[in-house]
Design a protein around this motif. Sequence first.
Motif, PDB file in Angstrom:
ATOM      1  N   LYS A 114       5.784  21.574  63.171  1.00  0.00           N
ATOM      2  CA  LYS A 114       4.760  22.246  62.378  1.00  0.00           C
ATOM      3  C   LYS A 114       3.404  22.119  63.050  1.00  0.00           C
ATOM      4  CE  LYS A 114       4.568  22.332  58.001  1.00  0.00           C
ATOM      5  NZ  LYS A 114       4.403  22.036  56.558  1.00  0.00           N
ATOM      6  N   THR A 115       2.554  23.107  62.814  1.00  0.00           N
ATOM      7  CA  THR A 115       1.188  23.084  63.322  1.00  0.00           C
ATOM      8  C   THR A 115       0.226  22.789  62.173  1.00  0.00           C
ATOM      9  OG1 THR A 115       1.709  24.673  65.061  1.00  0.00           O
ATOM     10  CG2 THR A 115      -0.614  24.411  64.485  1.00  0.00           C
ATOM     11  N   PHE A 116      -0.714  21.868  62.428  1.00  0.00           N
ATOM     12  CA  PHE A 116      -1.744  21.501  61.463  1.00  0.00           C
ATOM     13  C   PHE A 116      -3.107  21.697  62.135  1.00  0.00           C
ATOM     14  CE2 PHE A 116       2.067  19.048  60.652  1.00  0.00           C
ATOM     15  CZ  PHE A 116       2.251  19.135  59.284  1.00  0.00           C
ATOM     16  N   ARG A 117      -3.673  22.883  61.984  1.00  0.00           N
ATOM     17  CA  ARG A 117      -4.938  23.228  62.628  1.00  0.00           C
ATOM     18  C   ARG A 117      -4.868  22.963  64.135  1.00  0.00           C
ATOM     19  NH1 ARG A 117      -9.967  21.215  59.087  1.00  0.00           N
ATOM     20  NH2 ARG A 117     -11.012  22.627  60.566  1.00  0.00           N
ATOM     21  N   ASP A 118      -5.535  21.916  64.650  1.00  0.00           N
ATOM     22  CA  ASP A 118      -5.534  21.663  66.092  1.00  0.00           C
ATOM     23  C   ASP A 118      -4.528  20.590  66.501  1.00  0.00           C
ATOM     24  OD1 ASP A 118      -7.527  23.541  66.432  1.00  0.00           O
ATOM     25  OD2 ASP A 118      -9.149  22.082  66.257  1.00  0.00           O
ATOM     26  N   TRP A 119      -3.524  20.363  65.675  1.00  0.00           N
ATOM     27  CA  TRP A 119      -2.470  19.398  65.987  1.00  0.00           C
ATOM     28  C   TRP A 119      -1.109  20.021  65.709  1.00  0.00           C
ATOM     29  CZ3 TRP A 119      -2.538  13.835  67.030  1.00  0.00           C
ATOM     30  CH2 TRP A 119      -3.809  13.381  67.420  1.00  0.00           C
ATOM     31  N   VAL A 120      -0.111  19.546  66.442  1.00  0.00           N
ATOM     32  CA  VAL A 120       1.264  19.967  66.205  1.00  0.00           C
ATOM     33  C   VAL A 120       2.113  18.705  66.099  1.00  0.00           C
ATOM     34  CG1 VAL A 120       1.791  20.184  68.687  1.00  0.00           C
ATOM     35  CG2 VAL A 120       3.151  21.458  67.015  1.00  0.00           C
ATOM     36  N   ALA A 121       3.099  18.716  65.213  1.00  0.00           N
ATOM     37  CA  ALA A 121       3.929  17.537  64.986  1.00  0.00           C
ATOM     38  C   ALA A 121       5.381  17.954  64.808  1.00  0.00           C
ATOM     39  CB  ALA A 121       3.449  16.754  63.764  1.00  0.00           C
ATOM     40  N   GLY A 122       6.277  17.062  65.173  1.00  0.00           N
ATOM     41  CA  GLY A 122       7.697  17.330  65.007  1.00  0.00           C
ATOM     42  C   GLY A 122       8.480  16.034  64.953  1.00  0.00           C
ATOM     43  N   CYS A 123       9.683  16.105  64.401  1.00  0.00           N
ATOM     44  CA  CYS A 123      10.559  14.940  64.292  1.00  0.00           C
ATOM     45  C   CYS A 123      11.962  15.334  64.743  1.00  0.00           C
ATOM     46  CB  CYS A 123      10.617  14.425  62.860  1.00  0.00           C
ATOM     47  SG  CYS A 123       9.018  13.914  62.173  1.00  0.00           S
ATOM     48  N   ASP A 124      12.679  14.380  65.327  1.00  0.00           N
ATOM     49  CA  ASP A 124      14.036  14.668  65.764  1.00  0.00           C
ATOM     50  C   ASP A 124      15.046  14.266  64.695  1.00  0.00           C
ATOM     51  OD1 ASP A 124      14.498  11.931  65.961  1.00  0.00           O
ATOM     52  OD2 ASP A 124      14.248  11.851  68.125  1.00  0.00           O
ATOM     53  N   ASN A 125      16.315  14.311  65.041  1.00  0.00           N
ATOM     54  CA  ASN A 125      17.388  14.041  64.095  1.00  0.00           C
ATOM     55  C   ASN A 125      17.461  12.584  63.669  1.00  0.00           C
ATOM     56  OD1 ASN A 125      18.081  14.090  66.989  1.00  0.00           O
ATOM     57  ND2 ASN A 125      20.042  13.250  66.354  1.00  0.00           N
ATOM     58  N   THR A 126      16.800  11.669  64.395  1.00  0.00           N
ATOM     59  CA  THR A 126      16.730  10.267  63.972  1.00  0.00           C
ATOM     60  C   THR A 126      15.416   9.971  63.263  1.00  0.00           C
ATOM     61  OG1 THR A 126      15.713   9.406  66.006  1.00  0.00           O
ATOM     62  CG2 THR A 126      18.119   9.645  65.993  1.00  0.00           C
ATOM     63  N   ALA A 167       3.221  13.514  67.324  1.00  0.00           N
ATOM     64  CA  ALA A 167       2.104  14.402  66.993  1.00  0.00           C
ATOM     65  C   ALA A 167       1.226  14.542  68.225  1.00  0.00           C
ATOM     66  CB  ALA A 167       1.291  13.856  65.819  1.00  0.00           C
ATOM     67  N   LEU A 168       0.787  15.752  68.510  1.00  0.00           N
ATOM     68  CA  LEU A 168      -0.034  16.052  69.680  1.00  0.00           C
ATOM     69  C   LEU A 168      -1.270  16.827  69.265  1.00  0.00           C
ATOM     70  CD1 LEU A 168       2.785  17.396  72.021  1.00  0.00           C
ATOM     71  CD2 LEU A 168       1.662  15.188  72.267  1.00  0.00           C
ATOM     72  N   SER A 169      -2.413  16.469  69.853  1.00  0.00           N
ATOM     73  CA  SER A 169      -3.595  17.305  69.670  1.00  0.00           C
ATOM     74  C   SER A 169      -3.474  18.514  70.585  1.00  0.00           C
ATOM     75  CB  SER A 169      -4.869  16.520  69.991  1.00  0.00           C
ATOM     76  OG  SER A 169      -4.932  16.200  71.365  1.00  0.00           O
ATOM     77  N   LEU A 170      -4.019  19.642  70.156  1.00  0.00           N
ATOM     78  CA  LEU A 170      -3.939  20.873  70.927  1.00  0.00           C
ATOM     79  C   LEU A 170      -5.269  21.131  71.624  1.00  0.00           C
ATOM     80  CD1 LEU A 170      -2.115  23.084  68.278  1.00  0.00           C
ATOM     81  CD2 LEU A 170      -1.123  22.118  70.364  1.00  0.00           C
ATOM     82  N   PRO A 171      -5.279  21.224  72.948  1.00  0.00           N
ATOM     83  CA  PRO A 171      -6.521  21.527  73.655  1.00  0.00           C
ATOM     84  C   PRO A 171      -7.081  22.886  73.252  1.00  0.00           C
ATOM     85  CG  PRO A 171      -4.846  20.692  75.159  1.00  0.00           C
ATOM     86  CD  PRO A 171      -4.161  20.968  73.865  1.00  0.00           C
ATOM     87  N   ASN A 172      -8.369  23.066  73.465  1.00  0.00           N
ATOM     88  CA  ASN A 172      -8.999  24.351  73.193  1.00  0.00           C
ATOM     89  C   ASN A 172      -8.331  25.426  74.031  1.00  0.00           C
ATOM     90  OD1 ASN A 172     -11.059  26.583  73.609  1.00  0.00           O
ATOM     91  ND2 ASN A 172     -12.098  25.340  72.082  1.00  0.00           N
ATOM     92  N   PHE A 204      -5.717  15.310  75.775  1.00  0.00           N
ATOM     93  CA  PHE A 204      -5.066  15.395  74.473  1.00  0.00           C
ATOM     94  C   PHE A 204      -4.481  14.045  74.097  1.00  0.00           C
ATOM     95  CE2 PHE A 204      -1.867  16.525  77.626  1.00  0.00           C
ATOM     96  CZ  PHE A 204      -0.685  15.950  77.180  1.00  0.00           C
ATOM     97  N   LEU A 205      -4.352  13.835  72.800  1.00  0.00           N
ATOM     98  CA  LEU A 205      -3.771  12.613  72.263  1.00  0.00           C
ATOM     99  C   LEU A 205      -2.309  12.849  71.924  1.00  0.00           C
ATOM    100  CD1 LEU A 205      -6.619  11.459  69.851  1.00  0.00           C
ATOM    101  CD2 LEU A 205      -5.856  10.225  71.902  1.00  0.00           C
ATOM    102  N   ARG A 206      -1.500  11.839  72.192  1.00  0.00           N
ATOM    103  CA  ARG A 206      -0.087  11.872  71.814  1.00  0.00           C
ATOM    104  C   ARG A 206       0.238  10.629  71.002  1.00  0.00           C
ATOM    105  NH1 ARG A 206       5.170  13.988  74.174  1.00  0.00           N
ATOM    106  NH2 ARG A 206       6.746  12.717  73.112  1.00  0.00           N
ATOM    107  N   LEU A 207       0.703  10.857  69.782  1.00  0.00           N
ATOM    108  CA  LEU A 207       1.133   9.763  68.921  1.00  0.00           C
ATOM    109  C   LEU A 207       2.641   9.826  68.758  1.00  0.00           C
ATOM    110  CD1 LEU A 207      -0.466   8.408  65.720  1.00  0.00           C
ATOM    111  CD2 LEU A 207       1.935   9.067  65.648  1.00  0.00           C
ATOM    112  N   ASP A 208       3.322   8.716  69.012  1.00  0.00           N
ATOM    113  CA  ASP A 208       4.769   8.621  68.842  1.00  0.00           C
ATOM    114  C   ASP A 208       5.090   7.498  67.868  1.00  0.00           C
ATOM    115  OD1 ASP A 208       6.099  10.499  70.916  1.00  0.00           O
ATOM    116  OD2 ASP A 208       4.606   9.420  72.109  1.00  0.00           O
TER     117      ASP A 208
END
Length: 358
Positions: A32-44, A49-54, A62-66
């Motif tokens: 899913k996209t949340f304004r300037d961020w995109v996030a996703g989850c796998d089967n586990t 979550a990643l920030s989206l550059p301009n 960009f920031l990457r949160l795992d």
Amino acid sequence: MRRGAGSKGALAALGLMLTMATPAQAQIGPIKTFRDWVAGCDNTKSCTALSLPNETDDEIAFLRLDRPAGPEGAPTLALKLRAQKLKKNFTIALALDGAPFPAGGQPLQATSVDGEVAEIAIPAATAEALITAARKATTLTASIEASTLNVSLAGSVAAMLWIDERQGRLNTPGALIRKGTTGSAPAAPPLPVIASRPASGKPPSKAEAAALTKAMRAEINRREPDSCEDMPDGFTDTDGAWALDGTLRLVAVACSRGAYNVSSQFWLVTGRDVAKARPAPLEGATGKAASDLINADFDPKTGQISFYAKARGLGDCGSSGSYGWNGQRFAVLQWSEMSECRLLPGDDWITLFRSAER
């Protein structure tokens, strides 16, 4: 979203193909996209979550949160850079809405791999402070000598709240955003173990493979006229035939090409009888293009088909993954996607399905 000329239509067409080919049994996770961020989850329920550059930037940060699922799953945060002429060792000064961050303005030490890419692991305490500050802050600034790169925090809180919800952490002490005082996240779902069978039959000769793919192309066009075009010189190596066992053969026929994608159809043929050929059973695939894959390759040593579908020529969005032959069908082994075209490299596409091999 930032795209090259004509890529909007390509992304839409690719999205249609992915909708038809996305496996159902494999339980591909959401993205899913949340304004300037995109996030996703796998089967586990391991989430990213990643920030989206301009969309107009050529050099990006960009920031990457795992975060893995489960009560022991700890979040990690990294700052990633793609810029020209990075020194091998350098420092980065961070600021939140113009104020030095963390407090005191202590710079982070960084190392570039090749002069263009760098990844800086953010210490746990600093990461926690940044997550807390994201509730009010709007922009993280990374300064490298005379260069300044911006990371938007718009949408970050919503993305992390969504991850908390997916992982069952809402209102628990381990939540990223909406913390509580009691409870813990449920255990992570088990990682599926999937076996792949290598091709075990006698490999067809080069001439046999060429004859079989030629016959298969003619059979495809007999069933649906003009649906499989001839490939020009330089694209013929995308065709192939392999013996999955003593009688069954996998045949790949490249049927269409664009500026950066080649679409191939995969078929199962008993012996040489292309008249009775059936589309290769890709797990969960349905519809007219059920056996089609983009930029795909079969490895007979592992019995696996890998693919890399680009939504535009830069290869910064689309999907990639692999299937493994289990004797009856090709089961999904791995699946990653990037729904936004923002110069994010393939290594940072969000994993939506993963498995362990047996």
